[in-house]
Design a protein around this motif. Structure first.
Motif, mmCIF file in Angstrom:
data_model
loop_
_atom_site.group_PDB
_atom_site.id
_atom_site.type_symbol
_atom_site.label_atom_id
_atom_site.label_comp_id
_atom_site.label_asym_id
_atom_site.label_seq_id
_atom_site.Cartn_x
_atom_site.Cartn_y
_atom_site.Cartn_z
ATOM 1 N N TYR A 74 -58.227 -51.370 29.530
ATOM 2 C CA TYR A 74 -57.607 -53.079 29.350
ATOM 3 C C TYR A 74 -56.445 -52.545 29.007
ATOM 4 O O TYR A 74 -55.515 -51.857 28.262
ATOM 5 C CB TYR A 74 -58.602 -53.595 27.728
ATOM 6 C CG TYR A 74 -58.068 -54.338 27.432
ATOM 7 C CD1 TYR A 74 -58.905 -55.735 28.129
ATOM 8 C CD2 TYR A 74 -56.724 -54.410 26.696
ATOM 9 C CE1 TYR A 74 -58.333 -57.097 27.370
ATOM 10 C CE2 TYR A 74 -56.662 -55.717 26.004
ATOM 11 C CZ TYR A 74 -57.381 -56.950 26.488
ATOM 12 O OH TYR A 74 -57.057 -58.097 25.934
ATOM 13 N N ASP A 75 -56.159 -54.189 30.005
ATOM 14 C CA ASP A 75 -54.784 -54.417 29.943
ATOM 15 C C ASP A 75 -53.815 -53.503 30.267
ATOM 16 O O ASP A 75 -52.491 -52.599 29.848
ATOM 17 C CB ASP A 75 -54.312 -55.025 28.405
ATOM 18 C CG ASP A 75 -52.619 -55.582 28.244
ATOM 19 O OD1 ASP A 75 -52.278 -56.288 29.668
ATOM 20 O OD2 ASP A 75 -52.050 -55.149 27.697
ATOM 21 N N THR A 76 -54.248 -52.867 31.290
ATOM 22 C CA THR A 76 -53.779 -52.089 32.278
ATOM 23 C C THR A 76 -53.740 -51.860 33.898
ATOM 24 O O THR A 76 -54.771 -52.966 34.479
ATOM 25 C CB THR A 76 -53.893 -50.267 31.968
ATOM 26 O OG1 THR A 76 -55.835 -51.106 32.743
ATOM 27 C CG2 THR A 76 -54.147 -49.954 31.204
ATOM 28 N N TRP A 77 -52.650 -52.117 34.719
ATOM 29 C CA TRP A 77 -52.250 -52.308 35.793
ATOM 30 C C TRP A 77 -53.792 -52.019 37.245
ATOM 31 O O TRP A 77 -53.941 -52.764 37.797
ATOM 32 C CB TRP A 77 -51.529 -52.174 36.867
ATOM 33 C CG TRP A 77 -50.639 -52.232 37.646
ATOM 34 C CD1 TRP A 77 -50.048 -53.502 38.222
ATOM 35 C CD2 TRP A 77 -51.086 -51.949 39.161
ATOM 36 N NE1 TRP A 77 -49.788 -54.507 39.284
ATOM 37 C CE2 TRP A 77 -50.584 -52.705 39.916
ATOM 38 C CE3 TRP A 77 -51.803 -50.637 39.755
ATOM 39 C CZ2 TRP A 77 -50.233 -53.076 41.564
ATOM 40 C CZ3 TRP A 77 -51.676 -50.406 41.124
ATOM 41 C CH2 TRP A 77 -51.279 -51.745 41.776
ATOM 42 N N VAL B 66 -56.876 -54.090 35.994
ATOM 43 C CA VAL B 66 -56.883 -55.219 36.981
ATOM 44 C C VAL B 66 -57.482 -55.359 38.225
ATOM 45 O O VAL B 66 -58.002 -56.006 38.595
ATOM 46 C CB VAL B 66 -55.309 -55.928 36.560
ATOM 47 C CG1 VAL B 66 -55.345 -57.561 37.506
ATOM 48 C CG2 VAL B 66 -55.173 -56.694 34.803
ATOM 49 N N THR C 122 -59.216 -61.909 34.778
ATOM 50 C CA THR C 122 -57.589 -61.155 34.999
ATOM 51 C C THR C 122 -57.264 -62.142 32.576
ATOM 52 O O THR C 122 -56.769 -60.830 32.172
ATOM 53 C CB THR C 122 -56.756 -62.545 35.156
ATOM 54 O OG1 THR C 122 -57.221 -61.872 36.852
ATOM 55 C CG2 THR C 122 -55.633 -60.926 35.220
ATOM 56 N N SER D 117 -56.991 -58.744 30.739
ATOM 57 C CA SER D 117 -55.427 -58.373 30.700
ATOM 58 C C SER D 117 -54.901 -59.345 29.768
ATOM 59 O O SER D 117 -55.550 -60.554 29.212
ATOM 60 C CB SER D 117 -54.571 -58.291 31.762
ATOM 61 O OG SER D 117 -54.408 -59.556 32.242
#
Length: 265
Positions: free
Chosen positions: A130-133, A136, A208, A212
């Motif tokens: 979660y919330d990583t490049w 996504v 998205t 993220s």
């Protein structure tokens, strides 16, 4: 009265009316992007490019463009590689098995985006993406793969399977057959798949928002926040730039098509 003489002008007029109706929301965005106000509104007097200057000089907006471009390119490469391999594999197996597996692979395109977003959110939180490049990119790849499979499968349906059989009978390995025989014959489908995958990733907003938070801040998310939180007119400038790039891309494709020499038989 000869109605046939009126048919073509009537069809042409109706086509133009429909085109203008579809383009009207985008055309309204153009004057809004040039207004001199801090809010979204039509110009009341002087026109100003201040919002375009903000777009190309503001750090947050440039960072979001870079994030969107990086995520879209990475997910496009992954989606094209995985989707093409899947389509070729389905092309080689029995029709009933190809239909079953193909239906499962197309599920991300069939499910509502909110369902996919919730499922990916729970999965990404559980495995630490979660919330990583990477999270996504993988989420966008999953959404783009069905479009790649459809485009490549369409090209494979026009490929003679005996070409692969001939290459294998001459001693070519499966990898060599894939690279030297199959891919050159379906390159148009692969290129089309890449365009679809890039557009799907570039425009994605629902998933998205769920996978993220702040580490990856794509352009569609920046536009969403610009409308929801501060009613930023820079959003209109972004829309005009994207419309201009799309129009240039379409014109370039038309020019390339018209200049391509006719295939002789």
């Amino acid at each position: 009265m000869d109605l046939r003489g009126w048919a073509r002008p009537m069809i042409f007029a109706v086509a133009w009316v429909i085109a203008l109706f579809l383009l009207l929301p985008g055309l309204v965005t153009i004057p809004v992007a040039f207004n001199d106000s801090r809010f979204i509104a039509l110009p009341q007097g002087a026109w100003s490019p201040r919002h375009f200057e903000t777009l190309f000089t503001s750090g947050p907006w440039l960072s979001s463009i870079a994030d969107s471009l990086g995520v879209a390119l990475a997910s496009t490469v992954l989606a094209v590689c995985l989707g093409t391999a899947c389509a070729v594999g389905l092309w080689r197996v029995r029709p009933w098995l190809a239909g079953l597996v193909g239906a499962l692979m197309l599920a991300p395109m069939i499910f509502p985006p909110i369902v996919s977003a919730l499922a990916l959110y729970r999965a990404w939180v559980a495995i630490g993406l979660y919330d990583t490049w990477a999270g996504v990119v993988l989420a966008h790849t999953i959404l783009a793969i069905p479009y790649v499979i459809i485009a490549v499968t369409t090209s494979l349906s026009m490929l003679d399977a005996r070409l692969e059989q001939a290459a294998r009978s001459l001693g070519a390995t499966p990898l060599r057959t894939m690279v030297d025989v199959i891919l050159p014959n379906i390159r148009t489908g692969v290129a089309t798949a890449a365009v679809f995958a890039f557009v799907v990733s570039w425009d994605e907003i629902v998933v998205t928002l769920f996978v993220s938070s702040r580490a990856v801040y794509t352009l569609p998310r920046r536009m969403w926040d610009g409308i929801r939180e501060s009613v930023d007119p820079t959003v209109a400038a972004v829309a005009v730039v994207l419309m201009a790039l799309t129009a240039l891309g379409v014109l370039a494709a038309i020019v390339v098509t018209l200049r391509r020499p006719a295939r002789t038989t």
